[in-house]
Write a protein that holds these residues in place. Sequence first.
Motif, PDB file in Angstrom:
ATOM      1  N   HIS A 149      79.540  10.184  71.636  1.00 64.44           N
ATOM      2  CA  HIS A 149      78.560  10.345  70.560  1.00 64.44           C
ATOM      3  C   HIS A 149      79.285  10.596  69.233  1.00 64.44           C
ATOM      4  O   HIS A 149      80.230  11.392  69.178  1.00 64.44           O
ATOM      5  N   PRO A 150      78.877   9.949  68.161  1.00 64.30           N
ATOM      6  CA  PRO A 150      79.591  10.114  66.880  1.00 64.30           C
ATOM      7  C   PRO A 150      79.548  11.534  66.320  1.00 64.30           C
ATOM      8  O   PRO A 150      80.393  11.892  65.490  1.00 64.30           O
ATOM      9  N   ARG A 151      78.593  12.344  66.761  1.00 60.17           N
ATOM     10  CA  ARG A 151      78.518  13.727  66.274  1.00 60.17           C
ATOM     11  C   ARG A 151      79.079  14.729  67.278  1.00 60.17           C
ATOM     12  O   ARG A 151      78.850  15.940  67.137  1.00 60.17           O
ATOM     13  N   PHE A 152      79.818  14.229  68.266  1.00 57.32           N
ATOM     14  CA  PHE A 152      80.329  15.128  69.307  1.00 57.32           C
ATOM     15  C   PHE A 152      81.201  16.232  68.713  1.00 57.32           C
ATOM     16  O   PHE A 152      81.022  17.415  69.044  1.00 57.32           O
ATOM     17  N   ALA A 153      82.150  15.888  67.859  1.00 59.53           N
ATOM     18  CA  ALA A 153      83.079  16.885  67.320  1.00 59.53           C
ATOM     19  C   ALA A 153      82.334  17.947  66.513  1.00 59.53           C
ATOM     20  O   ALA A 153      82.637  19.144  66.600  1.00 59.53           O
ATOM     21  N   GLU A 154      81.345  17.519  65.733  1.00 65.28           N
ATOM     22  CA  GLU A 154      80.542  18.457  64.946  1.00 65.28           C
ATOM     23  C   GLU A 154      79.744  19.396  65.855  1.00 65.28           C
ATOM     24  O   GLU A 154      79.689  20.613  65.626  1.00 65.28           O
ATOM     25  N   ALA A 155      79.140  18.834  66.914  1.00 66.84           N
ATOM     26  CA  ALA A 155      78.367  19.646  67.846  1.00 66.84           C
ATOM     27  C   ALA A 155      79.265  20.596  68.629  1.00 66.84           C
ATOM     28  O   ALA A 155      78.881  21.734  68.930  1.00 66.84           O
ATOM     29  N   ARG A 156      80.474  20.149  68.957  1.00 67.02           N
ATOM     30  CA  ARG A 156      81.427  21.010  69.673  1.00 67.02           C
ATOM     31  C   ARG A 156      81.770  22.234  68.839  1.00 67.02           C
ATOM     32  O   ARG A 156      81.789  23.358  69.344  1.00 67.02           O
ATOM     33  N   ARG A 157      82.063  22.027  67.565  1.00 63.97           N
ATOM     34  CA  ARG A 157      82.408  23.166  66.704  1.00 63.97           C
ATOM     35  C   ARG A 157      81.245  24.147  66.607  1.00 63.97           C
ATOM     36  O   ARG A 157      81.436  25.369  66.700  1.00 63.97           O
ATOM     37  N   ALA A 158      80.023  23.619  66.423  1.00 57.24           N
ATOM     38  CA  ALA A 158      78.851  24.496  66.348  1.00 57.24           C
ATOM     39  C   ALA A 158      78.635  25.234  67.665  1.00 57.24           C
ATOM     40  O   ALA A 158      78.227  26.404  67.683  1.00 57.24           O
ATOM     41  N   HIS A 159      78.902  24.550  68.785  1.00 53.63           N
ATOM     42  CA  HIS A 159      78.743  25.163  70.106  1.00 53.63           C
ATOM     43  C   HIS A 159      79.715  26.325  70.284  1.00 53.63           C
ATOM     44  O   HIS A 159      79.333  27.405  70.763  1.00 53.63           O
ATOM     45  N   ILE A 160      80.960  26.119  69.905  1.00 55.70           N
ATOM     46  CA  ILE A 160      81.957  27.184  70.033  1.00 55.70           C
ATOM     47  C   ILE A 160      81.578  28.369  69.150  1.00 55.70           C
ATOM     48  O   ILE A 160      81.645  29.537  69.580  1.00 55.70           O
ATOM     49  N   ASP A 161      81.141  28.090  67.926  1.00 55.60           N
ATOM     50  CA  ASP A 161      80.709  29.179  67.034  1.00 55.60           C
ATOM     51  C   ASP A 161      79.550  29.966  67.653  1.00 55.60           C
ATOM     52  O   ASP A 161      79.510  31.197  67.579  1.00 55.60           O
TER      53      ASP A 161
END
Length: 287
Positions: free
Chosen positions: A11-23
């Motif tokens: 998914h093109p927003r995977f990296a963005e969602a990963r960072r939000a998930h970790i936060d």
Amino acid sequence: MSKTAEEILAHPRFAEARRAHIDALVGLFADNRFVTRLMIDSGTIMLRALLVGFHVAHDEDDRTTWATLGQLQNVLVERGLASARRVEDLVARFRQVGYVVSVESPSDIRVRILKPTEQLLAHDRDHLAVYHRFLYDLYPDRGHDWTLRQDPRVHFAIRKAMFLALDKATVFTRHQPIMTFLSRNAGYCAFLLVAQAALSRYPREQSFGSIADRLGVSRTHVRNIFVDAEAAGFVSCEGKPGSPVEILPPLWQAYDSFLADMQAGQDAIAQAAFATLRADCGADHPA
């Protein structure tokens, strides 16, 4: 139809969602010793979810759905998440701090059933919402916003679906690089703090001591976690300025694979729960 790990990872927003998930995960436990106890290792995390799953799936006519100590031990030991003694110790700790109570079975007074308290249920709703926030960020039209509202009906439906599909709920156990952290006391929490610092635009200065203080463990224990990870080629303990640890590419790749696989399992469980809720509640479900 549920999303696959490959679809999620691509998914093109995977990296963005990963960072939000970790936060969001760090936000659950950071500087909160009570919550940290519920995320201390994979056995503890799974015990919390199982207590809720047994609670909502309980059937007086089916003893396999009774949340006895023995049943919990069977599930966790069979999947290599904890020893029988470890489960017994965790349950005792949960009872001591008010996360679970022991009640008499109405069908058999010789049997004690372990029942989650509202304190544990509230934390489990918070934890579940973090995982569904990741899925909602990628797929806003698949019903995950209902979980974000923390409606008890949705919470219970998802945990019941999980109870009926434990293989999907425990896919994380096949990701050995991440299990090296999840299997250690406070290991996954320590990894998340380092990962958050690495991904943050405004990183908080880290040290083994500061990580240990936030998690309520010893500095030596935190250092040993990362020294062992360094020996496996996952991190460098030389670190960058302000951080004692640098996560190396193989561990980032392993974490992305772990996260995508785990979220695919979460989506499959959720879609089964949503289907049941749509049948029961009709238009009440927004999806």
